[in-house]
Design a protein around this motif. Structure first.
Motif, short mmCIF file in Angstrom:
data_model
loop_
_atom_site.label_atom_id
_atom_site.label_comp_id
_atom_site.label_asym_id
_atom_site.label_seq_id
_atom_site.Cartn_x
_atom_site.Cartn_y
_atom_site.Cartn_z
N ARG A 201 0.87 -0.80 -0.24
CA ARG A 201 0.35 0.51 -0.10
C ARG A 201 1.10 1.58 0.23
N TYR A 202 1.77 1.06 0.06
CA TYR A 202 2.82 2.50 0.11
C TYR A 202 4.35 2.46 -1.29
N TYR A 203 3.78 1.81 -1.69
CA TYR A 203 5.12 1.42 -2.98
C TYR A 203 4.08 1.27 -4.47
N LEU A 204 3.97 1.94 -5.36
CA LEU A 204 3.90 1.76 -6.38
C LEU A 204 4.26 1.41 -7.62
N GLU A 205 5.29 0.39 -8.28
CA GLU A 205 6.56 -0.01 -8.52
C GLU A 205 6.33 0.75 -9.79
N ILE A 206 7.22 0.77 -11.56
CA ILE A 206 6.69 1.16 -12.02
C ILE A 206 8.21 0.72 -12.81
N THR A 207 7.99 -0.09 -13.87
CA THR A 207 8.54 -1.02 -14.72
C THR A 207 7.76 -0.29 -16.43
N HIS A 208 8.56 -0.80 -17.46
CA HIS A 208 8.51 -0.82 -18.92
C HIS A 208 7.19 -0.94 -18.90
N ARG A 209 6.13 -1.11 -19.59
CA ARG A 209 4.92 -0.85 -20.32
C ARG A 209 4.97 -3.16 -20.64
N GLY A 210 4.29 -3.64 -20.13
CA GLY A 210 3.79 -4.92 -19.99
C GLY A 210 5.04 -6.20 -19.73
N CYS A 211 5.91 -4.74 -18.43
CA CYS A 211 6.95 -5.96 -17.85
C CYS A 211 6.21 -5.79 -16.23
N ASN A 212 6.03 -7.21 -16.18
CA ASN A 212 5.15 -7.26 -14.68
C ASN A 212 5.62 -9.32 -14.62
N LYS A 213 5.56 -9.65 -13.57
CA LYS A 213 5.85 -10.61 -12.88
C LYS A 213 5.25 -11.51 -13.76
N GLY A 214 4.24 -11.39 -14.02
CA GLY A 214 3.72 -12.34 -15.40
C GLY A 214 4.39 -13.01 -16.50
N GLY A 215 4.35 -11.86 -17.37
CA GLY A 215 5.30 -11.60 -18.80
C GLY A 215 6.40 -12.09 -18.24
N MET A 216 7.46 -11.34 -17.17
CA MET A 216 8.54 -12.15 -17.43
C MET A 216 8.62 -13.59 -16.91
N VAL A 217 7.38 -14.09 -15.98
CA VAL A 217 7.29 -15.66 -15.54
C VAL A 217 6.97 -16.56 -17.22
N ALA A 218 6.65 -15.81 -17.83
CA ALA A 218 6.06 -15.98 -19.35
C ALA A 218 7.06 -16.39 -19.95
N LEU B 152 10.29 -17.05 -18.30
CA LEU B 152 11.04 -18.12 -17.84
C LEU B 152 11.15 -19.29 -18.61
N LEU B 153 9.01 -19.38 -18.56
CA LEU B 153 9.21 -20.67 -19.10
C LEU B 153 9.12 -21.25 -20.16
N GLU B 154 9.52 -20.29 -20.96
CA GLU B 154 9.96 -20.49 -22.52
C GLU B 154 11.70 -20.70 -22.03
N LEU B 155 12.15 -20.51 -21.62
CA LEU B 155 13.57 -20.17 -21.23
C LEU B 155 14.39 -21.51 -20.73
N LEU B 156 13.06 -22.45 -19.62
CA LEU B 156 13.07 -23.36 -19.33
C LEU B 156 12.37 -24.68 -19.91
N HIS B 157 11.92 -24.50 -21.04
CA HIS B 157 11.09 -25.65 -21.59
C HIS B 157 9.94 -25.96 -21.16
N ILE B 158 9.38 -25.57 -20.07
CA ILE B 158 8.30 -25.67 -19.08
C ILE B 158 6.71 -25.97 -19.64
N PRO B 159 5.77 -26.22 -19.81
CA PRO B 159 4.89 -26.05 -20.31
C PRO B 159 3.67 -24.85 -19.20
N ARG B 160 3.33 -24.26 -19.26
CA ARG B 160 2.39 -23.55 -18.54
C ARG B 160 1.87 -24.58 -17.21
N GLU B 161 0.64 -25.09 -17.65
CA GLU B 161 0.40 -26.20 -16.86
C GLU B 161 1.30 -26.94 -15.88
N ASN B 162 2.33 -26.54 -15.99
CA ASN B 162 3.70 -27.47 -14.57
C ASN B 162 3.71 -26.21 -13.91
#
Length: 269
Positions: free
Chosen positions: A182-199, A201-211
């Motif tokens: 409630r005290y930090y508003l995090e600012i990154t490049h548009r579209g860069c959030n934990k979801g996008g970067m975890v996605a 990471l899945l590609e880098l590790l060749h792991i399907p999303r269902e895993n």
């Protein structure tokens, strides 16, 4: 062959893996060791930058690259190598100078490489730096080097809501602005959030999303929880995470990773 072969478990750090007592509970460490022993991959997705997470990276067994800076980077601590690094729009210094002129109560942290620069530090800034165990250099925004990897706007929640609305109105399409508490508003490049970067990471590790399985406690974790086969959260999570629909487990102080691994141990038995 282990029962967790091909699975990736991603945890937020502060107030999830790392508890209110400023430690990784022993139950978490034991659970992660078992997870890895059975073939699973474990890592962290944190709002912390490399500088503010590196001193803590050894506290838990990590065997996959880490998502840093709220989704602006991926860093491999095993190889000591930055795999992905995004930057804020080159107009960021002018944009945030205008924002802070419009809302004078705001404080700002700007991240440039391994350096942290602060304009108008406030009580939130001081508490944040104490929590992450680092220091900063105070400078006027025009004197800060760029490009920035990310920024954090700091103040009470109502003021940060105004800041987010201002950015949406005056800088449409440039920034991802999301609360990490409630005290930090995090600012990154548009579209860069934990979801996008975890996605990524899945590609880098060749792991399907269902895993993929993710756990987090705050609004900035929701983009990666949306990818998770089962989205988990500790009992201490923000109301927004509960309302979103994460599966609520024990408090972070009680070792929430232990709860997750116990459930997945039954699922994959």
């Amino acid at each position: 062959m282990g029962k967790f072969d091909g699975l990736l478990l991603v945890s937020d750090f502060d107030d999830t893996l790392y508890d209110f007592q400023h430690r990784v509970p022993p139950r978490n460490i034991e659970a992660i060791r078992y997870w890895i022993q059975e073939g699973g991959r474990f890592t962290v997705a944190t709002g912390r930058a490399h500088r503010t997470f590196a001193p803590y990276a050894h506290l838990a067994p990590i065997n996959a690259p880490v998502v840093l800076s709220n989704g602006s980077a991926i860093y491999d601590f095993q190889r000591e190598e930055m795999l992905v690094q995004t930057l804020l729009d080159p107009r960021a210094p002018k944009d945030f100078a205008a924002l802070m002129e419009a809302i004078p109560s705001l404080g700002l942290e700007a991240y440039h490489g391994e350096d942290i620069y602060v304009c108008r530090p406030n009580a939130v800034t001081d508490a944040h730096m104490k929590k992450v165990g680092t220091d900063y250099e105070e400078r006027a925004i025009p004197d800060m080097p760029s490009p920035w990897t990310k920024a954090i706007v700091q103040q009470e929640y109502d003021e940060l809501l105004k800041a987010r609305s201002w950015l949406e109105e005056h800088c449409p399409g440039r920034y991802e602005a999301i609360f990490s508490n409630r005290y930090y508003l995090e600012i990154t490049h548009r579209g860069c959030n934990k979801g996008g970067m975890v996605a990524q990471l899945l590609e880098l590790l060749h792991i399907p999303r269902e895993n993929l399985y993710c756990v987090g406690d705050n609004q900035n974790d929701i983009p990666m929880l949306e990818l998770s086969a089962t989205p988990f959260a500790p009992a201490n999570c923000a109301q927004e995470v509960k309302d979103w629909g994460a599966q609520i487990l024990c408090h972070c102080d009680d070792g929430v990773i232990g709860d997750i691994v116990e459930r997945l141990d039954r699922k994959y038995s």
